[in-house]
Design an enzyme around this catalytic site. Sequence first.
Site, PDB file in Angstrom:
ATOM      1  N   LYS A 214       4.580 -13.193  -6.538  1.00  0.00           N
ATOM      2  CA  LYS A 214       4.947 -13.327  -5.130  1.00  0.00           C
ATOM      3  C   LYS A 214       3.806 -13.990  -4.358  1.00  0.00           C
ATOM      4  CE  LYS A 214       6.184 -10.767  -0.963  1.00  0.00           C
ATOM      5  NZ  LYS A 214       6.492  -9.476  -0.319  1.00  0.00           N
ATOM      6  N   GLU A 220      -4.752 -11.320 -12.736  1.00  0.00           N
ATOM      7  CA  GLU A 220      -4.275 -11.295 -14.123  1.00  0.00           C
ATOM      8  C   GLU A 220      -3.284 -12.440 -14.376  1.00  0.00           C
ATOM      9  OE1 GLU A 220      -4.180  -8.782 -11.933  1.00  0.00           O
ATOM     10  OE2 GLU A 220      -4.326  -6.823 -12.914  1.00  0.00           O
ATOM     11  N   GLY A 278       7.363  -6.771  -3.772  1.00  0.00           N
ATOM     12  CA  GLY A 278       7.195  -7.106  -5.188  1.00  0.00           C
ATOM     13  C   GLY A 278       8.021  -6.212  -6.093  1.00  0.00           C
ATOM     14  N   ARG A 279       7.977  -4.887  -5.837  1.00  0.00           N
ATOM     15  CA  ARG A 279       8.694  -3.959  -6.715  1.00  0.00           C
ATOM     16  C   ARG A 279      10.194  -3.935  -6.429  1.00  0.00           C
ATOM     17  NH1 ARG A 279       4.925  -1.726  -3.593  1.00  0.00           N
ATOM     18  NH2 ARG A 279       5.555  -0.384  -1.837  1.00  0.00           N
ATOM     19  N   GLU A 364       4.206   3.562  -6.402  1.00  0.00           N
ATOM     20  CA  GLU A 364       3.557   2.569  -5.528  1.00  0.00           C
ATOM     21  C   GLU A 364       4.190   2.608  -4.131  1.00  0.00           C
ATOM     22  OE1 GLU A 364       3.464  -2.057  -6.024  1.00  0.00           O
ATOM     23  OE2 GLU A 364       1.646  -1.269  -6.984  1.00  0.00           O
ATOM     24  N   HIS A 395      11.019  14.798 -29.687  1.00  0.00           N
ATOM     25  CA  HIS A 395      10.060  14.936 -30.799  1.00  0.00           C
ATOM     26  C   HIS A 395       8.644  14.648 -30.340  1.00  0.00           C
ATOM     27  CE1 HIS A 395      13.532  15.140 -33.528  1.00  0.00           C
ATOM     28  NE2 HIS A 395      14.068  14.264 -32.677  1.00  0.00           N
ATOM     29  N   LYS A 504      -9.246  -4.082  -7.017  1.00  0.00           N
ATOM     30  CA  LYS A 504      -9.339  -5.533  -7.201  1.00  0.00           C
ATOM     31  C   LYS A 504     -10.660  -6.040  -6.598  1.00  0.00           C
ATOM     32  CE  LYS A 504      -4.296  -6.201  -6.761  1.00  0.00           C
ATOM     33  NZ  LYS A 504      -3.221  -6.835  -5.934  1.00  0.00           N
TER      34      LYS A 504
END
Length: 539
Positions: A214, A220, A278-279, A364, A395, A504
Amino acid sequence: MKTLPPLCNSLPAWRALQDHYRDQIQTLDLRQAFAADGDRLQALSQQAPHVFADLSKNLWTGQTEALLRDLAVQSGVQAQRDAMLAGDSVNCTEQRAAMHWLLRMPRDGGQLRHCATVQQWQPAMHQALAEVHVTLDAMLALAERVRADDAITDIVNIGIGGSHLGPEVVVNALEDWVDAGKNFHFVSNVDGHELGHVLRRVRPASTLFLIASKSFTTAETMLNARSARQWFLEEGGSEDARAACSIDRHFVALTTNVQAAAEFGIGRTLGFWDWVGGRFSLWSAIGLPVAIAIGQARFRELLSGAHAMDAHFFMAGMQANLPLRLGLLDVWYRDFCGFSSRCIAPYSHGLRRLTAYLQQLEMESNGKGVTRDGQSLPVRTAPVIWGEPGTNGQHAFFQMLHQGQDVIPVEFIALRDGGKYLGAHHQSLVVNAIAQAQALMEGRHGEGAERHCAGNRPSSFLLLQQLDPASLGALIALYEHRVFTAGAVWGINSFDQWGVELGKHLARQLHARQDSGDWQGVDASTTALMRRLMDADGG
Ligand code: F6P
C-alpha cells in the site's frame, strides 16, 4: 475544552454486566443450562449470509446478550457503524475513512441501496463507488489477460502483512476453485531464504512479479522487490520496455503510491485508495493474485459474499446481527470473563492460513490501550488470537484446552460439504470438530484425577455450506465487522497501527550504528547482541 465521551467501563451497562457475571455467569454450568432451557440452542444460534453460527456452547445467556446490547447502545456502536457507512473519517488519527466494504458494493449499491445512510450519501461517495468499479474492471481485465497468457507459468506476490496475508489465505482456501494453470508463490519475510526458495524454481520469461505494498515503502517488501529485480536482470531480463522479457512485462505494482512504483521502475501499476486499510485490502488491487487464480467471475462471487455480510451487518437488528453478536461476545469474554486469548480451530486444510490472517486483523486492529480520543483505557482489549487447523490441533494443544488451568474459548469453523473430499475424510473431519466442542463442554468425570476434564469450556461453532468464493467472502467480512464492533465498544480506532512504527525506527537506527560503530547510549544487551552479530568470531 472538548467533552470526551465516557469510557466504556463507566457506562451503566458495564456495571450491569459485571453484576450479571458475578450473580449469574460465574457459576453457570453449560450442561445444566441446556437441561434447564430447551430454547437455549435456538436463542443462541443463527443463520447469517453463508454462515451458520451456533453460539449456545458459550458462557452466556439470553440475558447476557441483552445486557451486551445495552452496552452497544450506550457505546454508540450503531452510530459508529453508520458513520463508517457514510464515509466519515472514522480512522481519526490518520484522518481517513474506512471503506473496505465499498470495494465489494455493486455499482447500484446492491443490498445497501435502500439503506437510509446510503440514501443520504454525499456525491463524493457515489463518485468513490464509480471509481471502485473502474479500478475493479481494470484489475479483472488484467487478471484475465494473465490467465490467458500461457507464457506465464508462475505468479510471485511480494508483500507483507495485509499485502500478503489476505491474498494468501484466499488463494489457499479456494484451492478447489483455482483454475489458472499457474503456480502461485507468496514471498513476505525479509529472510532471503524465502525469496531464494522461490527464485530457484522460476524463470524470468515465465514469471510475473506482483509488488504488493500500500505504501510502497515497507522495508521488507522493498528489499525483496529490489532483489527480485536484480535477479530478473541477471538472469536475462531487460529494463528496456521494448524487450520481450522486460521489467515492464514481468512486474506489476499494487499500491496507493503510484509515484514510488514508477521511481522503482515499474510501468504497470494497479492503484487503490488510502481509505483501504492494509489488513482490509484483499478486495482491492492487492487481490490481483486471487483474481488471476480464480478468474473474474469467481472474484466477483467473493465480493458478493462479503457484500451480503456487509448488508447484514449494516442493516440487521442487533438481536440477529451476527458480526455484532460476535464482537460483543469478544468484549464479554475479554473484560468480564477475563479470558486473554481465543483459539481459532478451522477444521479445513483450505483455511490453514486463516488464523495468521485473523491475527493481523484482530490484534493489529484492537491490540491498543488508548481510545480514539487519546484516553488511556482501563480495560483489556484484543485477546491473543492463535490456533491451527483441526484435526492437527487435537494432537498438539487440545490437551491444554481440555485439562489446562486456563479457560480458553475455542472457535470451530467447519464445512458441511468437503468438496472433492466429501467422503470418509470429510465426515471424519467434521465429526471430530463437533466431538471436540462437545468434549470441551461435557468434560470427563469420575475416572481418576489424571483423566478428569472439568468441562464447561466454551466454544463457538461456525458452519459454512462449502469453501466457495461467496462463503469465504462472507466469513472474512464477518470477522472484519466483528473486530469493528468490539473496537467501537472499547472506543478505540481499529484502523490505525501506530504501534508498529517504533520497531521499524529502531531497526533503521541499528543499521546506521552498524555502519558508524557508535553505540553510545544504546543499552548493553542490544549493543552486545549487535556486536555478536557483527564480530567475525561472533564472540
Ligand atoms: O504491520 C504494519 C503494516 O503497515 C500493516 O498494517 C500493513 O498491512 C503492512 O505493514 C504492509 O504495509 P504495505 O502494504 O504498505 O507494505
